[in-house]
Scaffold this motif. Structure first.
Motif, short mmCIF file in Angstrom:
data_model
loop_
_atom_site.label_atom_id
_atom_site.label_comp_id
_atom_site.label_asym_id
_atom_site.label_seq_id
_atom_site.Cartn_x
_atom_site.Cartn_y
_atom_site.Cartn_z
N VAL A 22 0.87 -1.17 0.00
CA VAL A 22 0.00 0.00 0.00
C VAL A 22 0.92 1.23 0.00
N PHE A 23 0.72 2.12 -0.97
CA PHE A 23 1.55 3.31 -1.08
C PHE A 23 0.65 4.55 -1.11
N VAL A 24 1.16 5.64 -0.52
CA VAL A 24 0.58 6.97 -0.72
C VAL A 24 1.67 7.82 -1.36
N ILE A 25 1.39 8.34 -2.54
CA ILE A 25 2.39 9.06 -3.33
C ILE A 25 1.87 10.46 -3.58
N ASP A 26 2.69 11.46 -3.21
CA ASP A 26 2.21 12.84 -3.39
C ASP A 26 2.33 13.26 -4.85
N ALA A 27 1.93 14.49 -5.13
CA ALA A 27 1.88 14.96 -6.52
C ALA A 27 3.26 15.04 -7.16
N ASP A 28 4.33 15.13 -6.35
CA ASP A 28 5.69 15.19 -6.89
C ASP A 28 6.29 13.81 -7.09
N GLY A 29 5.52 12.76 -6.82
CA GLY A 29 6.03 11.41 -7.00
C GLY A 29 6.75 10.86 -5.79
N LYS A 30 6.74 11.56 -4.67
CA LYS A 30 7.41 11.09 -3.47
C LYS A 30 6.48 10.17 -2.68
N THR A 31 7.05 9.07 -2.23
CA THR A 31 6.28 8.11 -1.43
C THR A 31 6.26 8.59 0.02
N THR A 32 5.07 8.98 0.48
CA THR A 32 4.93 9.51 1.85
C THR A 32 4.47 8.46 2.85
N TYR A 33 3.97 7.35 2.37
CA TYR A 33 3.47 6.30 3.27
C TYR A 33 3.54 4.97 2.53
N SER A 34 4.09 3.94 3.18
CA SER A 34 4.22 2.65 2.51
C SER A 34 4.10 1.52 3.53
N VAL A 35 3.31 0.52 3.18
CA VAL A 35 3.13 -0.68 4.00
C VAL A 35 3.35 -1.88 3.10
N GLN A 43 -7.84 20.59 1.08
CA GLN A 43 -6.58 21.32 1.18
C GLN A 43 -6.14 21.85 -0.19
N PRO A 44 -5.47 23.00 -0.21
CA PRO A 44 -4.99 23.54 -1.50
C PRO A 44 -3.91 22.63 -2.11
N GLY A 45 -3.84 22.69 -3.42
CA GLY A 45 -2.82 21.91 -4.12
C GLY A 45 -3.31 20.51 -4.47
N PRO A 46 -2.60 19.85 -5.33
CA PRO A 46 -3.02 18.49 -5.76
C PRO A 46 -2.91 17.49 -4.60
N ALA A 47 -3.86 16.56 -4.57
CA ALA A 47 -3.89 15.55 -3.51
C ALA A 47 -2.95 14.39 -3.85
N SER A 48 -2.64 13.61 -2.84
CA SER A 48 -1.81 12.42 -3.03
C SER A 48 -2.63 11.30 -3.65
N THR A 49 -1.92 10.28 -4.10
CA THR A 49 -2.56 9.13 -4.76
C THR A 49 -2.36 7.89 -3.91
N LEU A 50 -3.45 7.13 -3.72
CA LEU A 50 -3.41 5.87 -2.97
C LEU A 50 -3.26 4.71 -3.94
N VAL A 51 -2.29 3.83 -3.70
CA VAL A 51 -2.00 2.72 -4.61
C VAL A 51 -2.05 1.41 -3.82
N PHE A 52 -2.82 0.43 -4.32
CA PHE A 52 -2.85 -0.94 -3.78
C PHE A 52 -2.15 -1.85 -4.79
N VAL A 53 -1.36 -2.80 -4.29
CA VAL A 53 -0.59 -3.69 -5.17
C VAL A 53 -0.79 -5.13 -4.71
N ASP A 54 -1.05 -6.02 -5.66
CA ASP A 54 -1.12 -7.46 -5.43
C ASP A 54 -0.06 -8.14 -6.28
N LEU A 55 0.91 -8.80 -5.65
CA LEU A 55 1.91 -9.54 -6.42
C LEU A 55 1.26 -10.80 -7.01
N MET A 56 1.46 -10.99 -8.29
CA MET A 56 0.86 -12.14 -8.98
C MET A 56 1.82 -13.33 -8.89
#
Length: 612
Positions: free
Chosen positions: A117-130, A193-206
């Motif tokens: 699980v990743f949260v990636i801000d508008a600049d492409g930086k990973t701010t949260y990862s599990v 909040q002002p500015g672009p929001a972060s993106t939530l990403v879910f990943v399943d390894l196949m």
């Protein structure tokens, strides 16, 4: 016996040798050809079954991947379009809320199996990862290889329509299914909040275990990444990664046809040997029969008349599958009733002998007479009152009793089909109604709509309300499907109270309902009905001392203004429902042509993005 000598003089002395020389080889050849044809047919059937199984499993494999992709998209949308998640992860990261309180932490791996699980801000930086339920500091661009930027760009385009993006990436050298959504307030009271929001990403390894589990869920065994070995021709499907490279999958084809051959051909061989032996024994016995045939001819001739009469009666009864047997004279007055008559009906046969058959049956006299005088090719279904007063159903079969050209009467059987009739009525009801709520189902809705639209005149209107429950999914997720079923039954009962006359409310499946009303001529009346529907659904439901709160959104389409075909009218109402949900849920929306245009424009944009 002297009398037997003239008969034996007629026996051909060469009959035995002729029989063995001509008939035996002919029968053997005919048997061999029949068995060979049967073997060829079984082989062809087995090949067809294997081919059909391969086509079916190919379809199910694609269905499995698509279903999992849609499930991931729903999950990531539920979490990304959540006001609390936006407040605690989009512009600033609240680890206590996200990980320690398990809102977006280890539970996503433990309950749903998401490897990352990743949260990636508008600049492409990973701010949260599990990763696999563990909080770690990982750069998503390094963990996920080529294609991540495409996934994030698609998510930012899709958020305009409250949609998500998904695709296949590469993680650690193996394919991974990922779904992403830009985080929003979800139309909650949380301040954006002002500015672009972060993106939530879910990943399943196949990986191997994941593929096996996904395949087993759709009856596809041994689903795995294709390595070019041990693959049956045609057992191959592929997905295209977001970077354009393909990843191919194969599976262990079930091959039921081959199993059928292994089971059938040995049996067929054994049958061949058995039939051959049986034919030989029968032919030997037939040769013995030839020697005594003439001697028994006179005895058979004497009993021929009696035997023919007995065979005729037996054939008549056997051809009409009997429960109880009846006979009448030429005037259709009962002359015979079998013992089963009393067991089935409870009436004593003696009480009905001499009475007309029509007195027993609940049917039209002319219809019965026409059926008796006809060819009796189709059994007559009718009913009668049993001795206990219950109405029972039966199926009559009959044949004429003749002596030469003279009609003596009728003979037949009556088969009790009471339980069959009840079962058919039950099946008919279930085919038109939802098993859980008892409401009409999609089939009944279609028939009702077509009937109403065909009878619609210029001065009348037909209103269709497409109703979708809001906040219903958390009920199933938190309280279980039992609670969800109780809520659906309660919603159905409340919706039925909103209609009257010959109006209809149906359940399409899941949490979707359709209401068809023909008495509303003005939009103000329709809005009043929608307000009532939203109001009654919003009232709390009680389940095991708990108060359950849900809502409803309504899409409205009116015939003939919006459409005059059933399917098109439902489509318009569905589009209006989509707009109602987009407007904030808990409300209603009339269908407009501009909605259809916006939908087509969005789909064209999606097609252009895929082709870019």
């Amino acid at each position: 016996m002297p009398a037997s000598h003239p008969l034996t003089d007629h026996i051909d002395p060469n009959a035995k040798s002729t029989f063995a020389r001509r008939i035996l080889p002919g029968i053997a050849c005919l048997l061999a050809v029949a068995l060979l044809a049967a073997a060829v047919a079984v082989i062809q059937i087995a090949r067809t079954i294997d081919s059909d199984a391969l086509v079916r499993e190919h379809f199910l494999t694609g269905k499995a991947f698509e279903a999992h992709r849609r499930g991931m998209s729903r999950h990531v949308a539920d979490n990304a379009f959540w006001g609390d998640a936006y407040a605690n992860l989009s512009t600033r990261v609240n680890l206590d809320w996200a990980y320690e309180q398990a809102n977006l932490g280890p539970s996503l791996y433990e309950d749903f199996g998401y490897d990352a699980v990743f949260v990636i801000d508008a600049d492409g930086k990973t701010t949260y990862s599990v990763i696999r339920g563990e909080l770690v500091q990982v750069d998503a661009r390094q963990w996920l290889e080529n294609g991540l930027q495409t996934l994030l760009a698609d998510a930012r385009l899709a958020v305009e329509d409250d949609e998500t993006s998904s695709g296949v990436l590469t993680a650690g050298g193996q394919p991974a299914l990922a779904s992403a959504a830009v985080m929003t307030t979800g139309r909650s009271d949380i301040e954006e909040q002002p500015g672009p929001a972060s993106t939530l990403v879910f990943v399943d390894l196949m990986d191997r275990d994941w593929l096996l589990e996904v395949g087993e869920a759709y009856a596809v065994k041994g689903l795995r990444i294709d390595d070019g070995n041990e693959r049956i021709d045609g057992a191959l499907t592929e997905l295209i990664r977001l970077d354009g490279s393909p990843v191919r999958f194969t599976w262990s084809v079930s091959q039921p046809g081959e199993y059928l051959l292994w089971m059938t051909l040995p049996v067929l061989g054994a049958v061949t040997l058995g039939l051959g032996l049986l034919a030989w024994l029968l032919l030997c016995q037939a040769l013995k029969t030839v020697r005594i045939m003439e001697a028994s001819y006179k005895r058979l001739a004497i009993s021929r008349t009696a035997l023919a009469s007995s065979e005729e009666r037996f054939r008549d009864v056997a051809e009409a599958a009997s429960d109880w047997i009846w006979e009448t004279d030429q005037n259709a007055q009962l002359t015979y009733l079998s013992a089963r008559f009393e067991e089935i009906t409870g009436h004593a046969p003696a009480a009905w002998i001499g009475r007309p058959l029509i007195d027993l049956l609940l049917t039209d006299h002319a219809a019965l007479q026409d059926w008796l005088t006809g060819k009796h090719s189709v059994p007559l279904r009718c009913s009668y009152h049993a001795a206990d007063g219950c109405v029972r159903h039966c199926r009559l079969s009959a044949r004429e009793i003749r002596s030469g050209v003279q009609l003596l009467g009728y003979r037949g059987t009556a088969s009790d089909v009471t339980e069959e009739t009840k079962a058919q009525a039950r099946v008919q009801y279930l085919s038109q109604h939802d098993a859980l709520t008892g409401l009409p189902n999609r089939n009944r809705l279609r028939d009702y709509l077509e009937s109403k639209l065909n009878s619609l005149n210029k001065a009348s209107r037909l209103t269709v309300l497409y109703i979708d429950l809001d906040r219903f999914k958390p009920v199933n997720d938190t309280l279980g499907h039992g609670a969800g079923d109780e809520v659906l039954i309660g919603v159905a009962n409340r919706l039925k109270q909103c209609i009257r006359g010959d109006d209809l409310v149906a359940r399409l499946g899941g949490d979707e309902f359709v209401m068809v009303v023909s008495r509303l001529q003005h939009n103000e009346d329709i809005e009043m009905l929608c307000a009532r529907v939203v109001g009654v659904v919003s009232e709390p439901f009680s389940y095991e001392d708990k108060q359950i709160h849900i809502g409803a959104s309504v899409g409205i389409a009116v015939a003939p203004t919006d459409a005059s075909q059933a399917s098109e009218l439902l489509r318009c109402a569905d589009i209006a429902l989509y707009q109602a949900k987009a407007d904030g849920r808990g409300t209603w929306c009339f269908y407009g042509v501009e909605m259809d245009k916006r939908l087509h424009e969005r789909r064209n944009q999606e097609d252009e993005l895929r082709q870019a």
